[in-house]
Write a protein that holds these residues in place. Structure first.
Motif, PDB file in Angstrom:
ATOM      1  N   ILE A 117      25.927 -30.663 -95.141  1.00  0.00           N
ATOM      2  CA  ILE A 117      27.124 -31.490 -95.046  1.00  0.00           C
ATOM      3  C   ILE A 117      28.218 -31.012 -95.995  1.00  0.00           C
ATOM      4  O   ILE A 117      29.402 -31.000 -95.658  1.00  0.00           O
ATOM      5  CB  ILE A 117      26.782 -32.964 -95.389  1.00  0.00           C
ATOM      6  CG1 ILE A 117      25.664 -33.477 -94.489  1.00  0.00           C
ATOM      7  CG2 ILE A 117      28.012 -33.862 -95.261  1.00  0.00           C
ATOM      8  CD1 ILE A 117      25.067 -34.799 -94.940  1.00  0.00           C
ATOM      9  N   ASP A 118      27.820 -30.621 -97.190  1.00  0.00           N
ATOM     10  CA  ASP A 118      28.808 -30.331 -98.231  1.00  0.00           C
ATOM     11  C   ASP A 118      28.306 -29.148 -99.045  1.00  0.00           C
ATOM     12  O   ASP A 118      27.347 -29.271 -99.797  1.00  0.00           O
ATOM     13  CB  ASP A 118      28.962 -31.580 -99.117  1.00  0.00           C
ATOM     14  CG  ASP A 118      30.013 -31.385-100.186  1.00  0.00           C
ATOM     15  OD1 ASP A 118      30.743 -30.379-100.142  1.00  0.00           O
ATOM     16  OD2 ASP A 118      30.106 -32.256-101.081  1.00  0.00           O
ATOM     17  N   ARG A 119      28.937 -27.963 -98.842  1.00  0.00           N
ATOM     18  CA  ARG A 119      28.463 -26.786 -99.567  1.00  0.00           C
ATOM     19  C   ARG A 119      29.626 -26.057-100.211  1.00  0.00           C
ATOM     20  O   ARG A 119      30.670 -25.883 -99.602  1.00  0.00           O
ATOM     21  CB  ARG A 119      27.752 -25.831 -98.599  1.00  0.00           C
ATOM     22  CG  ARG A 119      26.468 -26.457 -98.085  1.00  0.00           C
ATOM     23  CD  ARG A 119      25.688 -25.503 -97.267  1.00  0.00           C
ATOM     24  NE  ARG A 119      25.189 -24.382 -98.039  1.00  0.00           N
ATOM     25  CZ  ARG A 119      23.997 -23.841 -97.850  1.00  0.00           C
ATOM     26  NH1 ARG A 119      23.171 -24.349 -96.953  1.00  0.00           N
ATOM     27  NH2 ARG A 119      23.603 -22.797 -98.545  1.00  0.00           N
ATOM     28  N   ASP A 120      29.402 -25.621-101.449  1.00  0.00           N
ATOM     29  CA  ASP A 120      30.445 -24.890-102.170  1.00  0.00           C
ATOM     30  C   ASP A 120      30.422 -23.410-101.819  1.00  0.00           C
ATOM     31  O   ASP A 120      31.430 -22.721-101.940  1.00  0.00           O
ATOM     32  CB  ASP A 120      30.269 -25.062-103.687  1.00  0.00           C
ATOM     33  CG  ASP A 120      30.566 -26.502-104.099  1.00  0.00           C
ATOM     34  OD1 ASP A 120      31.365 -27.142-103.386  1.00  0.00           O
ATOM     35  OD2 ASP A 120      29.978 -26.974-105.090  1.00  0.00           O
ATOM     36  N   ASP A 121      29.247 -22.904-101.388  1.00  0.00           N
ATOM     37  CA  ASP A 121      29.152 -21.476-101.063  1.00  0.00           C
ATOM     38  C   ASP A 121      29.600 -21.222 -99.630  1.00  0.00           C
ATOM     39  O   ASP A 121      29.553 -22.112 -98.782  1.00  0.00           O
ATOM     40  CB  ASP A 121      27.700 -20.990-101.237  1.00  0.00           C
ATOM     41  CG  ASP A 121      26.685 -21.857-100.477  1.00  0.00           C
ATOM     42  OD1 ASP A 121      26.986 -23.036-100.215  1.00  0.00           O
ATOM     43  OD2 ASP A 121      25.607 -21.342-100.122  1.00  0.00           O
ATOM     44  N   GLN A 190      40.519 -31.436 -98.916  1.00  0.00           N
ATOM     45  CA  GLN A 190      40.002 -30.180 -99.495  1.00  0.00           C
ATOM     46  C   GLN A 190      38.773 -29.660 -98.744  1.00  0.00           C
ATOM     47  O   GLN A 190      38.367 -28.511 -98.930  1.00  0.00           O
ATOM     48  CB  GLN A 190      39.643 -30.387-100.980  1.00  0.00           C
ATOM     49  CG  GLN A 190      40.850 -30.678-101.858  1.00  0.00           C
ATOM     50  CD  GLN A 190      41.979 -29.692-101.606  1.00  0.00           C
ATOM     51  OE1 GLN A 190      41.829 -28.502-101.813  1.00  0.00           O
ATOM     52  NE2 GLN A 190      43.123 -30.186-101.107  1.00  0.00           N
ATOM     53  N   GLN A 191      38.157 -30.503 -97.892  1.00  0.00           N
ATOM     54  CA  GLN A 191      36.943 -30.063 -97.195  1.00  0.00           C
ATOM     55  C   GLN A 191      37.268 -28.940 -96.214  1.00  0.00           C
ATOM     56  O   GLN A 191      38.290 -28.973 -95.534  1.00  0.00           O
ATOM     57  CB  GLN A 191      36.256 -31.249 -96.479  1.00  0.00           C
ATOM     58  CG  GLN A 191      36.944 -31.824 -95.270  1.00  0.00           C
ATOM     59  CD  GLN A 191      38.011 -32.871 -95.606  1.00  0.00           C
ATOM     60  OE1 GLN A 191      38.601 -32.881 -96.677  1.00  0.00           O
ATOM     61  NE2 GLN A 191      38.283 -33.766 -94.674  1.00  0.00           N
ATOM     62  N   LEU A 268      32.198 -27.293 -94.920  1.00  0.00           N
ATOM     63  CA  LEU A 268      31.385 -26.114 -94.606  1.00  0.00           C
ATOM     64  C   LEU A 268      32.286 -24.935 -94.274  1.00  0.00           C
ATOM     65  O   LEU A 268      33.061 -24.998 -93.318  1.00  0.00           O
ATOM     66  CB  LEU A 268      30.503 -26.379 -93.376  1.00  0.00           C
ATOM     67  CG  LEU A 268      29.295 -27.294 -93.507  1.00  0.00           C
ATOM     68  CD1 LEU A 268      28.668 -27.521 -92.130  1.00  0.00           C
ATOM     69  CD2 LEU A 268      28.257 -26.692 -94.450  1.00  0.00           C
ATOM     70  N   ALA A 269      32.198 -23.883 -95.080  1.00  0.00           N
ATOM     71  CA  ALA A 269      32.914 -22.635 -94.778  1.00  0.00           C
ATOM     72  C   ALA A 269      31.875 -21.654 -94.250  1.00  0.00           C
ATOM     73  O   ALA A 269      31.006 -21.198 -94.992  1.00  0.00           O
ATOM     74  CB  ALA A 269      33.593 -22.100 -96.022  1.00  0.00           C
TER      75      ALA A 269
END
Ligand SMILES: NC(=O)c1ccc[n+]([C@@H]2O[C@H](COP(=O)([O-])OP(=O)(O)OC[C@H]3O[C@@H](n4cnc5c(N)ncnc54)[C@H](OP(=O)(O)O)[C@@H]3O)[C@@H](O)[C@H]2O)c1
Length: 295
Positions: A117-121, A190-191, A268-269
């Protein structure tokens, strides 16, 4: 094209299935459809665990898109339908495919929600799976094709991002407020959103059907993810409308519950590693091009 195939498509009546069947036919392939309704060439009733298995007789490929819509409030019974319509349907197809002397290849829909759901990488196909209900659905859905993959048959799982089309899906839902000038970023904007135009996704499926090198997970997204704030700015620009009314996170959560958290609020990128490696050509590689083409 000389290497034409006979292809069974499920979910052929949907947003992706409709243009995909047309594109496959335009490439010279023969398309059969499997549906819950009489509109299909063959019928199944996934909830009752039955299908006309002759649908699979002699096909070279199965493209499996069918599944209960994600875009609804996730009550417990809806979650069961979302999961079972994908996993049980895959099992029905795989069981029928395993009965064939020449087993068909399998190209299945999946989602980038596999990564959580939420990843910085920035994630690619080698990244590990993440948290959440949709991640669990993606894992089970892909996993249900394992018995076929285990026999050495080529199986590809199209981990699809947000599909952009004015005809349906997320963008179509956003259009009314944006056209009225009351659209805006979601949460703090920012997502990261990993998206693909419907035309490019259809071509990515055709590519996967025709290209033996594509196997295992395939991230079906454009090469560049965008932040929700940039997406919003570009959508406003393409529509010629202001985008000054943000939709607060709390409102999204109140309106859509976990569905909102795991879709419009997810961060998610995703990199399309396999498509880049195999030289897939995007028609709409930037969000501005994709929105201009869709709208
Ligand atoms: N659109 C997106 O942004 C997106 C993103 C990631 C992944 N995907 C995945 O890609 C696949 C196709 O997406 P789509 O947008 O084309 O979906 P869609 O427009 O909702 O169409 C899905 C099709 O699945 C069949 N279906 C619906 N509910 C079902 C159920 N309970 N049991 C069995 N079959 C059912 C229907 O075909 P019949 O009526 O003919 O049976 C329907 O036309 C889906 O599995 C979706 O999860 C889509």
């Amino acid at each position: 094209m000389s290497d034409t195939k006979t292809i069974l498509v499920t979910g052929a009546s949907g947003l992706i299935g409709t243009p995909l069947c047309a594109a496959l036919r335009a490439r010279g392939h023969t398309v059969r459809t499997l549906s819950r309704s009489d509109r299909g060439d063959f019928k199944w009733d996934v909830a009752a665990d039955t299908m006309d298995t002759s649908a699979v007789d002699g096909v070279d490929a199965i493209v499996h898109l069918a599944g209960e819509s994600i875009a609804q409030r996730w009550t417990e019974s809806v979650k069961v339908r979302i999961m079972k319509s994908r996993v049980d349907s895959t099992r029905l197809l795989v069981d029928a495919a395993l009965e064939q002397s020449e087993k068909p290849i399998y190209i299945g829909a999946s989602g980038i929600s596999f990564y959580g759901i939420d990843r910085d990488d920035v994630v690619d196909e080698s990244s590990e799976t993440g948290q959440g209900f949709l991640a669990e659905v993606a894992r089970e859905w892909e996993g249900a094709a394992q018995p076929l993959e285990a026999t050495g048959v080529r199986c590809a799982y199209m981990r699809t991002g947000i599909v952009l089309s004015a005809k349906g899906g997320a963008l179509a839902k956003m259009l009314t407020p944006f056209k009225l000038g009351v659209g805006g970023r979601i949460g703090d904007g920012q997502q990261m959103m990993s998206w693909i135009s419907l035309e490019d996704l259809v071509q990515a499926y055709v590519f996967a059907v025709e290209n033996d090198a594509l196997t295992g997970p395939v991230n079906a997204v454009a090469p560049e993810a965008v932040s929700n704030a940039d997406f919003t700015k570009t959508l406003g620009k393409v529509l010629g409308r202001p985008t000054i009314f943000p939709l607060p996170t709390q409102v999204v959560k109140a309106l859509f519950g976990d569905m909102g958290k795991e879709t419009v609020l997810s961060n998610l990128a995703v990199l399309p590693g396999q498509l880049i490696e195999h030289n897939f050509q995007w028609q709409h590689a930037t969000i501005e091009k994709a929105l201009q083409a869709s709208l």
